[in-house]
Scaffold this motif. Sequence first.
Motif: not given
Length: 276
Positions: A164-189
């Motif tokens: 479970i990887v925490g990312v801030q909603q609407g950020t480039t961090g979220e975009a990077y995690a989506t593209e480069n960690a497809p097997g992770a479960q993203l928690l958008q906060l």
Amino acid sequence: MTRRRHLILGLALAATAALTLSGCAGSGSDTAGGDDTAPTSAGDDYGLVEAGALTVCSDIPYAPFEFEGGDNGTGYTGFDIDLLDAIAKKLDLKLSVQDVGFDALQSGTTLASGTCDIGASAMTITDERKANLDFSDPYYDSLQSLLVPADSDITSIDDLDGKIVGVQQGTTGEAYATENAPGAQLLQLPSDGELWPAIQAGTIDAILQDQPVNIEHEKADPNYKIVEEYNTDEQYGFAFSKGEKAALLDAINGALKDLRDSGDYDTIYDTYFAAN
């Protein structure tokens, strides 16, 4: 005195009176003209939300860029805030800061509503955002990074499958995690104000976000560490409502250049990043 002489004298007196009145009117006109050219309130040409003030919207906290504290009268400080305070002084304006959600700010919604004059929230300039926002010249180069507990078995982005990887909603961090960690479960906060307590509580296994923010957490608590950094060629800019603040945008860019040329930008920068 003949009738003709009476007529000539009358015309002369009338002309004198007209000249006198004309002189009075001219004097009044000069006074009015003086009012028109008198100094106006600072920032009148910028279409500011509040006369004499540069009103900034930012998602707070996001240390070291913006957080509570400082002595500038706004209740907030940080690299973004201190830099804009210096810019406001260059423009003979006071600084005013409002705490808003990042997602609505980066999408352009907040600025389009007229809530504030400028968005300053460690916001990366992207083509997608430029469709809805105007940006200043870049003022900061940034990286992304991965923060985990010091005893975690995560050593890189390749270890995030099933995590479970925490990312801030609407950020480039979220975009990077989506593209480069497809097997992770993203928690958008909504913000780092929720991400940091979440990793401390064990709700999430890692935080993927801007490097300087994760560095602050690493410095604050040795139980957490950055295991990887990602060079994403990101640059931050101050944001403006699309097509609405051309004069203010030019003034901000001019003041930013002046601060760089004078060395004042470096002084502010070193306050927050020299140790990094």
